[in-house]
Design a protein around this motif. Structure first.
Motif, PDB file in Angstrom:
ATOM      1  N   PHE A 133      42.823 -63.011 -21.439  1.00 36.04           N
ATOM      2  CA  PHE A 133      43.234 -61.951 -20.505  1.00 36.04           C
ATOM      3  C   PHE A 133      43.089 -62.420 -19.058  1.00 36.04           C
ATOM      4  CE2 PHE A 133      42.120 -58.365 -17.753  1.00 36.04           C
ATOM      5  CZ  PHE A 133      43.232 -57.553 -17.935  1.00 36.04           C
ATOM      6  N   ALA A 134      41.974 -63.062 -18.759  1.00 32.34           N
ATOM      7  CA  ALA A 134      41.746 -63.537 -17.396  1.00 32.34           C
ATOM      8  C   ALA A 134      42.802 -64.555 -16.985  1.00 32.34           C
ATOM      9  CB  ALA A 134      40.349 -64.132 -17.273  1.00 32.34           C
ATOM     10  N   LYS A 135      43.159 -65.460 -17.901  1.00 35.47           N
ATOM     11  CA  LYS A 135      44.135 -66.501 -17.567  1.00 35.47           C
ATOM     12  C   LYS A 135      45.538 -65.933 -17.414  1.00 35.47           C
ATOM     13  CE  LYS A 135      46.026 -70.085 -16.511  1.00 35.47           C
ATOM     14  NZ  LYS A 135      46.921 -69.154 -15.836  1.00 35.47           N
ATOM     15  N   LEU A 136      45.967 -65.113 -18.377  1.00 36.59           N
ATOM     16  CA  LEU A 136      47.360 -64.671 -18.413  1.00 36.59           C
ATOM     17  C   LEU A 136      47.662 -63.506 -17.479  1.00 36.59           C
ATOM     18  CD1 LEU A 136      48.111 -64.826 -22.254  1.00 36.59           C
ATOM     19  CD2 LEU A 136      48.522 -66.581 -20.522  1.00 36.59           C
ATOM     20  N   VAL A 137      46.660 -62.702 -17.161  1.00 34.68           N
ATOM     21  CA  VAL A 137      46.889 -61.515 -16.343  1.00 34.68           C
ATOM     22  C   VAL A 137      46.242 -61.641 -14.962  1.00 34.68           C
ATOM     23  CG1 VAL A 137      46.579 -59.017 -16.175  1.00 34.68           C
ATOM     24  CG2 VAL A 137      47.081 -60.069 -18.397  1.00 34.68           C
ATOM     25  N   LEU A 138      44.954 -61.955 -14.937  1.00 35.14           N
ATOM     26  CA  LEU A 138      44.239 -61.952 -13.660  1.00 35.14           C
ATOM     27  C   LEU A 138      44.597 -63.148 -12.777  1.00 35.14           C
ATOM     28  CD1 LEU A 138      40.684 -60.720 -14.737  1.00 35.14           C
ATOM     29  CD2 LEU A 138      42.682 -59.403 -13.992  1.00 35.14           C
ATOM     30  N   HIS A 139      44.797 -64.332 -13.381  1.00 37.01           N
ATOM     31  CA  HIS A 139      45.127 -65.504 -12.564  1.00 37.01           C
ATOM     32  C   HIS A 139      46.438 -65.326 -11.792  1.00 37.01           C
ATOM     33  CE1 HIS A 139      45.906 -70.106 -12.240  1.00 37.01           C
ATOM     34  NE2 HIS A 139      45.397 -69.626 -11.127  1.00 37.01           N
ATOM     35  N   PRO A 140      47.541 -64.931 -12.452  1.00 36.29           N
ATOM     36  CA  PRO A 140      48.766 -64.725 -11.659  1.00 36.29           C
ATOM     37  C   PRO A 140      48.630 -63.611 -10.630  1.00 36.29           C
ATOM     38  CG  PRO A 140      49.077 -64.032 -13.945  1.00 36.29           C
ATOM     39  CD  PRO A 140      47.807 -64.802 -13.896  1.00 36.29           C
ATOM     40  N   LEU A 141      47.858 -62.566 -10.946  1.00 39.55           N
ATOM     41  CA  LEU A 141      47.646 -61.507  -9.963  1.00 39.55           C
ATOM     42  C   LEU A 141      46.835 -62.017  -8.778  1.00 39.55           C
ATOM     43  CD1 LEU A 141      46.955 -58.375 -12.211  1.00 39.55           C
ATOM     44  CD2 LEU A 141      49.061 -58.969 -10.979  1.00 39.55           C
TER      45      LEU A 141
END
Length: 319
Positions: free
Chosen positions: A233-241
């Motif tokens: 979740f952190a990689k796929l959602v939070l990183h791009p955000l």
């Protein structure tokens, strides 16, 4: 929604073909390292050189982009390590591995084939700038943190410096340097060489996606779903955000280039993540996380494309 599917579906079809080819025995898993080496050492550096050498130096060295992408990645590294230390009670070694998983994207193998369909040739400039951040800052930093927290307790600065000194042998870095040099000096590439470069560069994306699919065969997924889910979740959602936040903070940046940054950050963690995990006895966790993140990225990248097109307050509009 169908137009977004038209962008993402071909990418994951090629990943699926790679998986089936290896799973059914049509393509030996032992051949994958050579395929990956071809992409990283030949096709991708040529692709980067091709794009950079044909642009002006001002376009190539976009300091706002570098600051935005570095901000998002460093923020995620810090958050990932904080979560690992505070909630998982990990030491520096384990925390740095978690941090690497949430801040280092598979920008070349997965992010670029998608970004190039959305923003066109601008995606290659975004990839080159992203590679500068990843290869010259994030990976050396993660490696140095892990080594300094390991059994040998190698001094942080020594490990970080050693990683930086080794960059001159990295073909991707060589491609970046040559491309920037040609752009700075405005050196024209002879027509026959230019055509050969075009042919070689075109092989990068499909071969990379086939390689990713084949690499997923046999990866373990055991009793680690909570940790795998958090890192995914952190990689796929939070990183791009986080990168999107960096774009807003350090902008203005060309909308297509900004969209390229977000899409590259939307890719799952780098494909050699399990190799780094093996150095710390965590290859099973890293391989499982890579598998889940790659599969789930089909949904999250589609959602990120929708966000880029529909959420106008971000002012990152993809045509």
């Amino acid at each position: 929604m169908l137009d977004i599917l038209e962008i993402t579906a071909p990418v994951f079809v090629l990943i699926g073909l790679g998986y089936l080819a290896v799973r059914l025995g049509l393509f030996s898993r032992t051949m994958l390292p050579a395929m990956g080496a071809f992409v990283v050492r030949v096709a991708l550096p040529v692709l980067i050189f091709k794009s950079l050498s044909r642009r002006s130096f001002a376009e190539v060295m976009n300091t706002q982009y570098l600051a935005a992408y570095a901000f998002g990645s460093l923020l995620m590294l810090g958050l990932g390590m904080l979560w690992a230390w505070r909630w998982r009670k990990e030491g520096l070694e384990g925390a740095s591995l978690i941090g690497m998983g949430v801040c280092s994207a598979n920008s070349a193998y997965v992010g670029f084939p998608i970004a190039v369909q959305v923003v066109g040739p601008t995606a290659t400039v975004a990839l080159a700038l992203t590679m500068i951040v990843e290869n010259m800052l994030m990976l050396p930093l993660c490696i140095a943190l892990g080594e300094s927290g390991g059994e040998r307790h190698t001094p942080f600065l020594r490990t970080f410096g050693r990683s930086l000194l080794g960059l001159w042998r990295n073909p991707i870095v060589i491609g970046i340097v040559l491309g920037i040099g040609f752009a700075l000096l405005q050196i024209p590439v002879p027509a026959p060489v230019s055509k050969a470069v075009d042919m070689m560069a075109g092989a990068s994306a499909p071969v990379a996606l086939f390689f990713i699919g084949g690499s997923l065969v046999g990866l373990p997924l055991r009793d680690m779903l909570v940790d795998v889910g958090v890192v995914t979740f952190a990689k796929l959602v939070l990183h791009p955000l986080a990168v999107m936040g960096g774009v807003l903070l350090f902008g203005p940046i060309d909308p297509l280039l900004a969209a390229g940054a977000v899409l590259l950050a939307s890719a799952p963690m780098l494909s050699i993540y399990p190799i780094f995990g093996q150095r710390h006895g965590r290859e099973g966790f890293c391989a499982a996380t890579l598998l889940v993140a790659t599969v789930m990225s089909f949904l999250t990248i589609g959602a990120m494309l929708w966000l880029l097109r529909e959420h106008s307050p971000f002012r990152i509009v993809v045509p």
